[in-house]
Scaffold this active site. Structure first.
Site: not given
Ligand code: CMC
Length: 436
Positions: A268, A307, A363
């Site tokens: 987050h 996201h 971020d």
């Molecule tokens: N790098 C590589 N792969 C990713 C990433 C990433 N940053 N984010 C998602 N994926 C992949 C994930 O591995 C999955 O692939 P597969 O379908 O092959 O298993 C697919 O994309 C969908 O991911 P998810 O985990 O189901 O997506 P989510 O909606 O649960 O997660 C998130 C959203 C923001 C937690 C995630 O994108 C992430 O971990 N990003 C990196 C951390 C980050 O930058 N966070 C800040 C978010 S914006 C500000 C805030 O909210 O505070």
């Protein structure tokens, strides 16, 4: 058959149910009537992470994640970032409309006259070690504030709520600045309400008794815009925590302390800190392709990318990229920017990221700006929290005044043992223990 309904056929019984649809949503409780036997609990929805569950009706923030649109009370984020100020946006989020000049003047005066913190809180901050994480200090400070303002427990009283809003918005920058000064072992600068919200914040952080000190207007403006961009983002993790704790009628300081804890996490608000650590680890533009390959193999995630809601470029990231160039004109460029730009370029053209709709989020560039402004990396998420405070407060007020809301209490699917009898110690057999 009524047009705005969903017909569900339970193939276990052959029975058909008509469920009303409003706002493209069905009431989850309507599923409970679907049973095989009269004493069954009824059907529930299973949704870990609440990816497809609306927990409230809200009139504060609208996001269209596919189109990359973000509106606060209907106003586009781009217009607010360009034409408004953080305190005006805070008023908009909390009171629902843009203020008139007289309303804005009074609001700014009121917030800026709640900037002093209780000396007990100042002394309690002293008890932290010099290397305590600022987010843990901030969460603790909010809990302490709950003890200093016990009238905040009157959450159903509008006047009390408004008072806490002024206190929280006014005092949070002072708390944050004192945390910063404590960590670097410098005396505290007490607030100067003449300098404006972000100007006063920069002053409390930086002033070292120079005879000709002036707040740098470009840096104060950059922080103001960054705060606007972070001010609300509907039902994200920390806001949901604020609402969840608030739903138990806890005071807003306690609720916000929990929200700060959620924001601290690297998935987050902690992602801005993680982005800078990642860029530092990559070290050079030439290492970018290799790093991306490791992300694609699933070794780790690309921080600052992806996201839950945006499946397009995060509109805040686009504005932040511009702010970065303004800040670099004052501070000089940062080598990490070149690595970030190269990383973005590779990722935006790579099928792994395209197919998963992973774009830079808020971020990705904010950490580089904070670094250029010489903020320690551990302090980045505190800046996010200062920006998010009005959003948390607006969402909390909406919650406590919403007659449809009840204490947050999700259900579970129980997958543990059925009932069994207690085994006396001497008769137990060893079982495998997870060592973590
Ligand atoms: N790098 C590589 N792969 C990713 C990433 C990433 N940053 N984010 C998602 N994926 C992949 C994930 O591995 C999955 O692939 P597969 O379908 O092959 O298993 C697919 O994309 C969908 O991911 P998810 O985990 O189901 O997506 P989510 O909606 O649960 O997660 C998130 C959203 C923001 C937690 C995630 O994108 C992430 O971990 N990003 C990196 C951390 C980050 O930058 N966070 C800040 C978010 S914006 C500000 C805030 O909210 O505070």
């Amino acid at each position: 058959m009524a047009p705005d309904t969903l017909t569900v056929i339970d193939n276990r019984t052959g029975k058909s149910y008509e469920i009303p649809i409003t706002h493209e949503t069905i009431p989850a409780s309507a599923l409970r009537q679907i049973k095989v036997n009269p004493d069954d609990f009824g059907i529930m929805a299973y949704d870990p992470g609440y990816g497809n569950t609306a927990s409230c009706k809200s009139a504060i923030t609208y996001i269209d994640g596919d189109k990359g649109i973000l509106l606060y009370r209907g106003y586009p984020i781009e217009q607010l970032a360009e034409q408004s100020s953080f305190l005006e946006v805070a008023y908009l989020l909390i009171h629902g409309e843009l203020p008139t000049q007289a309303q804005l003047d009074k609001w700014v005066y009121d917030v800026m006259h709640h900037t002093f913190i209780h000396e007990n809180l100042t002394r309690m901050l002293e008890a932290f070690r010099y290397d305590a994480h600022p987010m843990s200090m901030l969460a603790s400070a909010l809990s302490i504030m709950s003890t200093l303002h016990p009238d905040a427990k009157n959450v159903d009283d509008e006047a009390s709520r408004n008072k806490q809003v002024l206190r929280i918005l006014g005092k949070l920058p002072t708390v944050a600045a004192f945390i910063y000064r404590h960590r670097i072992g410098r005396p505290y600068n007490y607030p100067n309400s003449d300098l404006g919200y972000t100007g006063n914040f920069v002053y409390m952080l930086d002033y070292m008794h120079q005879s000709k000190y002036e707040v740098n207007p470009v840096l104060a403006k950059a922080l103001d815009v960054l705060f606007i961009l972070h001010a609300d983002h509907e039902q994200n993790c920390s806001t949901s925590v604020m609402r969840n704790i608030g739903s138990a009628k806890a005071d807003p300081y306690s609720a916000m302390s929990g929200a700060v804890g959620a924001l601290y996490g690297p998935l987050h608000g902690g992602a801005n800190e993680a982005v800078v650590k990642m860029l530092t680890e990559i070290g050079s533009v030439k290492n970018v392709p290799g790093y991306v390959e490791r992300v694609k193999k699933g070794e780790f995630r690309l921080m600052g990318f992806g996201h839950r809601v945006y499946k397009n470029y995060d509109p805040r990231a686009r504005i932040i990229k511009q702010v970065a160039y303004d800040v670099f004109k004052v501070t000089g460029s940062d080598p990490l920017l070149d690595i970030a730009l190269a990383l973005e370029e590779v990722a935006l053209h790579d099928d792994y990221f395209i197919s998963r709709k992973l774009y830079p989020n808020v971020d990705f560039y904010s950490g580089i700006i904070y670094r250029a402004m010489r903020f320690p990396v551990e302090f980045f998420t505190v800046l996010f929290a200062l920006g998010r405070a009005p959003g948390w407060l607006a969402q909390w007020i909406e919650l406590v005044t919403d007659r449809e809301q009840r204490i947050a209490r999700p259900r579970q699917i129980y997958i543990g043992h059925p009932q069994r009898d207690y085994v006396p110690l001497a008769q137990r057999e060893a079982h495998p223990v997870h060592q973590g």
